[in-house]
Design a protein around this motif. Structure first.
Motif, short mmCIF file in Angstrom:
data_model
loop_
_atom_site.label_atom_id
_atom_site.label_comp_id
_atom_site.label_asym_id
_atom_site.label_seq_id
_atom_site.Cartn_x
_atom_site.Cartn_y
_atom_site.Cartn_z
N TYR A 1 8.47 14.15 -7.34
CA TYR A 1 8.94 15.46 -7.25
C TYR A 1 10.52 15.47 -6.59
CZ TYR A 1 8.05 15.51 -2.17
OH TYR A 1 8.18 15.22 -0.86
N GLU B 1 8.00 6.92 5.64
CA GLU B 1 6.73 7.85 5.08
C GLU B 1 6.60 9.29 5.69
OE1 GLU B 1 4.14 7.66 2.82
OE2 GLU B 1 3.89 9.81 3.56
N ASN C 1 6.63 2.99 -4.95
CA ASN C 1 6.12 3.94 -5.94
C ASN C 1 6.43 5.33 -5.36
OD1 ASN C 1 4.19 5.40 -7.43
ND2 ASN C 1 2.17 4.86 -6.29
N1 SAM Z 1 3.06 3.68 -1.88
C1 SAM Z 1 1.87 4.46 -2.05
C2 SAM Z 1 0.93 3.67 -3.23
O1 SAM Z 1 1.67 3.14 -4.05
O2 SAM Z 1 -0.22 3.81 -3.32
C3 SAM Z 1 1.84 5.91 -2.37
C4 SAM Z 1 2.56 6.28 -3.31
S1 SAM Z 1 2.70 7.92 -3.56
C5 SAM Z 1 3.20 8.20 -5.36
C6 SAM Z 1 4.28 8.75 -2.91
C7 SAM Z 1 4.18 8.48 -1.29
O3 SAM Z 1 5.49 9.11 -1.09
C8 SAM Z 1 3.30 9.42 -0.72
O4 SAM Z 1 2.54 8.41 0.52
C9 SAM Z 1 4.02 10.46 0.30
O5 SAM Z 1 3.51 10.83 1.17
C10 SAM Z 1 5.33 9.74 0.33
N2 SAM Z 1 6.39 10.79 0.40
C11 SAM Z 1 6.56 12.05 -0.44
N3 SAM Z 1 7.82 12.59 0.15
C12 SAM Z 1 8.51 11.87 0.77
C13 SAM Z 1 9.46 11.90 1.66
N4 SAM Z 1 10.48 12.98 1.28
N5 SAM Z 1 10.00 10.93 2.31
C14 SAM Z 1 9.13 9.95 2.58
N6 SAM Z 1 7.98 9.89 2.03
C15 SAM Z 1 7.60 10.56 1.23
#
Ligand code: SAM
Length: 261
Positions: A109, A59, A105
């Protein structure tokens, strides 16, 4: 209460039924390891935990400690790093497991760079179930001859059998995203099915073939290359006007082997 950050692609899943369907799409055991990308507030992590999964989650947003700390234990481990920057092979070398799975999920981007990283690293993920934009799911699972079929389709299908499991309404998320989503399952192919090609060569040929969407394969590959592979195309019933999106994976493999071996 943590406010969703658009720049991190944060759309949190709130539909329990969808969450359960994603987690139950893979039959993991306690000996396996499930990588979760972007656990966020832990919607999927919590259900993975209830199902006795061993989870390694990545995360980027440290604010999520507020939700994830209480889920962590000897089987649930959260690493606060950018999935695109972390050396996954190094991290995984510290774990022992039978099979490796991915459940996520995904942040939309960076969907494609994440999938590319997971697929082309030599870490042998057995199965992945990921939420992506519906349109991206169609591109991943497209059949030759359709407008969604592209370089990414060929490269993913080279290593995995893909299936679009179901479409997810944008109202299953908080905040509500602009587009519909879909859940896609990737299942690794029998090694004998894909061992006969060098993937870097397959990338080279598909990148050339799909370089200009409106041009024919002949124009994109150039006359010299086209002359070398013309017999392969004829054998498969394609003429000089064939376009990149009409050619199936097995023919790209033959073309790649002929051009670069
Ligand atoms: N799994 C959760 C849910 O289903 O409710 C959150 C999904 S949300 C679409 C995407 C998640 O990916 C967010 O928590 C965001 O902070 C994390 N995220 C975004 N860019 C990331 C990266 N480069 N590496 C790791 N996590 C990332």
């Amino acid at each position: 209460m943590v406010k969703a950050k658009k720049s991190f692609g944060q759309n949190f899943l709130k539909d329990k039924n969808i969450i359960n369907k994603i987690v139950s799409s893979i039959g993991f055991t306690e000996k396996d390891l499930v990588i979760e990308i972007g656990p966020g507030k832990g919607a999927l992590t919590k259900v993975l935990k209830e199902n006795n999964a061993r989870v390694l989650a990545f995360e980027i947003d440290e604010r999520m400690h507020e939700y994830l700390d209480k889920l962590e234990d000897d089987k649930i481990n959260v690493v606060y790093e950018d999935i695109l920057k972390i050396n996954l092979t190094n991290v995984l070398s510290k774990y022992k497991y039978d099979k490796l799975y991915v459940i996520a999920n995904l942040p939309y981007y960076i969907t494609t760079p994440i999938i590319e990283k997971l697929i082309f690293l030599d870490i042998n993920i057995d199965q992945m179930t990921v939420m992506v934009q519906n349109e991206v799911a169609d591109r991943f699972c497209a059949k030759p001859g359709t407008s969604s079929y592209g370089m990414m389709t060929v490269l993913l299908n080279y290593k995995y059998d893909l299936s679009k499991l179901f479409v997810v309404s944008k109202y299953c998320f908080d905040p509500v995203p602009k587009v519909e989503s879909a859940v896609v399952n990737f299942k690794i192919k029998d090694r004998n099915q894909y061992i006969n090609v060098n993937v870097d060569n397959l990338k080279k040929v598909t990148s050339l073939a799909f370089s200009h969407k409106r041009k024919t394969l002949k124009n994109n590959l150039g006359n010299d290359n086209f002359a070398i592979i013309q017999s392969i195309l004829l054998d498969h019933g394609f003429d000089n006007n064939v376009r990149a999106e009409q050619i199936p994976l097995n023919v790209y493999i033959e073309i790649s082997n002929k051009l670069y071996n």
